[in-house]
Design a protein around this motif. Structure first.
Motif, short mmCIF file in Angstrom:
data_model
loop_
_atom_site.label_atom_id
_atom_site.label_comp_id
_atom_site.label_asym_id
_atom_site.label_seq_id
_atom_site.Cartn_x
_atom_site.Cartn_y
_atom_site.Cartn_z
N GLU A 91 29.09 -63.79 -17.18
CA GLU A 91 27.78 -64.88 -15.99
C GLU A 91 27.31 -63.70 -15.13
OE1 GLU A 91 28.69 -69.12 -17.85
OE2 GLU A 91 29.93 -67.91 -16.22
N ILE A 92 27.76 -63.03 -14.31
CA ILE A 92 27.45 -62.57 -13.40
C ILE A 92 27.14 -61.23 -13.43
CG2 ILE A 92 28.04 -61.98 -11.06
CD1 ILE A 92 30.34 -63.84 -10.29
N ALA A 93 27.49 -60.05 -14.79
CA ALA A 93 27.10 -59.20 -14.74
C ALA A 93 25.90 -59.31 -15.77
CB ALA A 93 28.05 -58.89 -15.89
N LYS A 94 25.60 -60.28 -16.18
CA LYS A 94 24.52 -60.88 -17.23
C LYS A 94 23.20 -60.98 -16.26
CE LYS A 94 22.81 -64.03 -21.07
NZ LYS A 94 22.61 -64.43 -21.82
N LYS A 95 23.32 -61.94 -15.77
CA LYS A 95 22.44 -62.52 -14.65
C LYS A 95 21.86 -60.75 -13.74
CE LYS A 95 22.43 -66.96 -13.96
NZ LYS A 95 22.76 -68.58 -12.78
N CYS A 96 22.70 -60.63 -13.20
CA CYS A 96 22.70 -59.31 -11.94
C CYS A 96 21.46 -58.34 -13.11
CB CYS A 96 24.33 -58.59 -12.11
SG CYS A 96 24.41 -59.39 -11.19
N PHE A 97 22.13 -58.04 -14.98
CA PHE A 97 21.35 -56.80 -15.72
C PHE A 97 19.91 -57.43 -15.78
CE2 PHE A 97 19.49 -56.32 -19.37
CZ PHE A 97 19.30 -55.02 -19.88
N GLU A 98 19.67 -58.87 -15.79
CA GLU A 98 18.47 -59.44 -16.40
C GLU A 98 17.63 -58.94 -15.05
OE1 GLU A 98 20.00 -63.45 -17.46
OE2 GLU A 98 20.27 -62.75 -19.78
N TYR A 99 18.12 -59.55 -14.19
CA TYR A 99 17.86 -59.34 -12.81
C TYR A 99 16.60 -58.45 -12.35
CZ TYR A 99 15.59 -59.20 -7.69
OH TYR A 99 15.38 -58.61 -7.07
N ARG A 111 10.61 -52.49 -11.43
CA ARG A 111 10.02 -51.51 -11.90
C ARG A 111 10.98 -50.77 -12.63
NH1 ARG A 111 3.83 -52.72 -12.09
NH2 ARG A 111 4.04 -50.95 -11.72
N HIS A 112 10.69 -49.82 -13.13
CA HIS A 112 11.35 -48.17 -13.30
C HIS A 112 10.08 -47.19 -13.67
CE1 HIS A 112 15.56 -50.05 -13.58
NE2 HIS A 112 14.93 -51.25 -14.13
N GLY A 144 10.00 -44.80 -15.28
CA GLY A 144 9.67 -44.54 -16.73
C GLY A 144 9.09 -45.48 -17.99
N ASP A 145 8.87 -46.71 -17.08
CA ASP A 145 8.75 -47.12 -18.27
C ASP A 145 7.24 -47.96 -17.62
OD1 ASP A 145 10.78 -48.60 -19.22
OD2 ASP A 145 11.88 -49.45 -18.16
N TYR A 146 7.06 -47.37 -16.51
CA TYR A 146 6.10 -47.78 -16.12
C TYR A 146 4.51 -46.68 -15.82
CZ TYR A 146 7.12 -52.73 -15.49
OH TYR A 146 7.69 -53.98 -16.00
N LYS A 147 5.31 -45.65 -15.87
CA LYS A 147 4.24 -44.15 -15.28
C LYS A 147 4.28 -44.14 -13.67
CE LYS A 147 4.53 -43.62 -19.43
NZ LYS A 147 6.28 -43.48 -20.12
N ASP A 148 5.23 -44.77 -13.08
CA ASP A 148 4.97 -44.54 -11.77
C ASP A 148 5.48 -43.20 -10.83
OD1 ASP A 148 3.31 -47.34 -11.47
OD2 ASP A 148 5.91 -47.69 -10.51
N THR A 164 12.91 -45.16 -8.10
CA THR A 164 13.79 -46.44 -6.88
C THR A 164 15.13 -45.31 -7.66
OG1 THR A 164 12.35 -48.37 -8.14
CG2 THR A 164 14.41 -48.25 -7.85
N CYS A 165 15.70 -45.53 -6.14
CA CYS A 165 17.09 -45.40 -6.03
C CYS A 165 17.70 -45.77 -5.36
CB CYS A 165 16.94 -44.13 -6.00
SG CYS A 165 18.32 -42.59 -5.27
N LYS A 166 17.44 -46.84 -4.36
CA LYS A 166 17.99 -47.40 -3.19
C LYS A 166 18.27 -48.72 -3.75
CE LYS A 166 18.57 -48.14 1.97
NZ LYS A 166 18.39 -47.68 2.60
#
Length: 62
Positions: free
Chosen positions: A34-42, A48-49, A51-55, A59-61
């Motif tokens: 459940e913790i892993a799922k919540k972290c993933f979903e957050y 914003r990644h 590749g997804d947003y063409k920024d 994000t590295c930190k």
């Protein structure tokens, strides 16, 4: 395994804001999955990644 769990300049898990978020994410979780799922979903829903947003910002930190 200890080597891979150390805090670094990129993985700064003792940061006060990260600690606060972590405590919020684990609220009402009874098992690790459940913790892993919540972290993933957050991350999926709030970070914003480039590749997804063409920024140009990578994000590295955390």
């Amino acid at each position: 395994m200890t080597k891979f769990l150390e805090e670094t300049s990129i993985i700064d898990y003792s940061n006060e804001e990260i600690q606060k978020l972590a405590k919020t994410l684990v609220t009402n979780c009874k098992i690790d999955i459940e913790i892993a799922k919540k972290c993933f979903e957050y991350v999926r829903d709030n970070i914003r990644h480039s590749g997804d947003y063409k920024d140009n910002i990578t994000t590295c930190k955390a």
